[in-house]
Design a protein around this motif. Sequence first.
Motif, mmCIF file in Angstrom:
data_model
loop_
_atom_site.group_PDB
_atom_site.id
_atom_site.type_symbol
_atom_site.label_atom_id
_atom_site.label_comp_id
_atom_site.label_asym_id
_atom_site.label_seq_id
_atom_site.Cartn_x
_atom_site.Cartn_y
_atom_site.Cartn_z
ATOM 1 N N UNK A 12 41.153 13.761 19.184
ATOM 2 C CA UNK A 12 40.925 14.793 20.183
ATOM 3 C C UNK A 12 41.494 14.358 21.527
ATOM 4 N N UNK A 13 42.113 15.289 22.238
ATOM 5 C CA UNK A 13 42.479 15.017 23.622
ATOM 6 C C UNK A 13 41.198 15.052 24.448
ATOM 7 N N UNK A 14 41.244 14.530 25.643
ATOM 8 C CA UNK A 14 40.068 14.601 26.505
ATOM 9 C C UNK A 14 39.669 16.050 26.718
ATOM 10 N N UNK A 15 40.660 16.926 26.908
ATOM 11 C CA UNK A 15 40.378 18.341 27.140
ATOM 12 C C UNK A 15 39.604 18.938 25.968
ATOM 13 N N UNK A 16 40.049 18.664 24.755
ATOM 14 C CA UNK A 16 39.372 19.176 23.563
ATOM 15 C C UNK A 16 37.965 18.604 23.451
ATOM 16 N N UNK A 17 37.840 17.324 23.676
ATOM 17 C CA UNK A 17 36.546 16.664 23.573
ATOM 18 C C UNK A 17 35.565 17.231 24.593
ATOM 19 N N UNK A 18 36.021 17.397 25.840
ATOM 20 C CA UNK A 18 35.129 17.894 26.886
ATOM 21 C C UNK A 18 34.607 19.280 26.538
ATOM 22 N N UNK A 19 35.489 20.157 26.099
ATOM 23 C CA UNK A 19 35.066 21.511 25.747
ATOM 24 C C UNK A 19 34.068 21.482 24.582
ATOM 25 N N UNK A 29 30.784 25.310 32.418
ATOM 26 C CA UNK A 29 31.724 24.662 33.330
ATOM 27 C C UNK A 29 31.135 24.614 34.732
ATOM 28 N N UNK A 30 30.472 25.697 35.138
ATOM 29 C CA UNK A 30 29.875 25.761 36.477
ATOM 30 C C UNK A 30 28.787 24.707 36.653
ATOM 31 N N UNK A 31 27.994 24.460 35.606
ATOM 32 C CA UNK A 31 26.936 23.448 35.696
ATOM 33 C C UNK A 31 27.538 22.050 35.821
ATOM 34 N N UNK A 32 28.580 21.781 35.068
ATOM 35 C CA UNK A 32 29.240 20.477 35.182
ATOM 36 C C UNK A 32 29.837 20.319 36.575
ATOM 37 N N UNK A 33 30.495 21.364 37.046
ATOM 38 C CA UNK A 33 31.110 21.317 38.374
ATOM 39 C C UNK A 33 30.074 21.035 39.454
ATOM 40 N N UNK A 34 28.946 21.728 39.393
ATOM 41 C CA UNK A 34 27.897 21.512 40.388
ATOM 42 C C UNK A 34 27.379 20.074 40.327
ATOM 43 N N UNK A 35 27.166 19.564 39.136
ATOM 44 C CA UNK A 35 26.668 18.202 38.944
ATOM 45 C C UNK A 35 27.642 17.157 39.500
ATOM 46 N N UNK A 40 34.154 24.908 39.931
ATOM 47 C CA UNK A 40 34.176 25.287 38.511
ATOM 48 C C UNK A 40 35.593 25.405 37.952
ATOM 49 N N UNK A 41 36.530 25.864 38.781
ATOM 50 C CA UNK A 41 37.926 25.977 38.340
ATOM 51 C C UNK A 41 38.503 24.616 37.980
ATOM 52 N N UNK A 42 38.014 23.572 38.626
ATOM 53 C CA UNK A 42 38.490 22.218 38.335
ATOM 54 C C UNK A 42 38.150 21.839 36.905
ATOM 55 N N UNK A 43 36.919 22.115 36.493
ATOM 56 C CA UNK A 43 36.504 21.806 35.120
ATOM 57 C C UNK A 43 37.320 22.650 34.139
ATOM 58 N N UNK A 44 37.539 23.909 34.472
ATOM 59 C CA UNK A 44 38.374 24.771 33.645
ATOM 60 C C UNK A 44 39.794 24.244 33.524
ATOM 61 N N UNK A 45 40.314 23.717 34.605
ATOM 62 C CA UNK A 45 41.656 23.129 34.579
ATOM 63 C C UNK A 45 41.700 21.876 33.711
ATOM 64 N N UNK A 46 40.626 21.085 33.731
ATOM 65 C CA UNK A 46 40.562 19.906 32.855
ATOM 66 C C UNK A 46 40.598 20.334 31.404
ATOM 67 N N UNK A 47 39.770 21.325 31.061
ATOM 68 C CA UNK A 47 39.705 21.780 29.675
ATOM 69 C C UNK A 47 40.992 22.470 29.240
ATOM 70 N N UNK A 48 41.687 23.091 30.184
ATOM 71 C CA UNK A 48 42.932 23.775 29.863
ATOM 72 C C UNK A 48 44.151 22.881 29.911
#
Length: 86
Positions: A12-19, A29-35, A40-48
């Motif tokens: 798995x890539x990190x992106x796949x694993x994170x999702x 994604x928003x909960x991870x971003x807040x933590x 939230x877009x940053x987490x989305x960009x990581x996963x994408x």
Amino acid sequence: MVRFLKTSVGKLTFQQWLKLQRGIAGVSQAQIAENLGVKPQTVGNWEGGRSVPSLDPDQMWKLCDQLGVTLETLAKAFRGEISVDE
């Protein structure tokens, strides 16, 4: 700082694993971003795969706690060493 490294075939890539892990943990994604103190877009960009995570040690611990994984597992995910069956 930890940066994403490309993975070998069959892992798995990190992106796949994170999702996947985020879904298992039941967090958005928003909960991870807040933590982590990022947008939230940053987490989305990581996963994408549009950007590469760069986390300080405190953020790494927070992410591990939120996803219910060990720091060792997070490190393996960053290095692309997690297979689908793990």
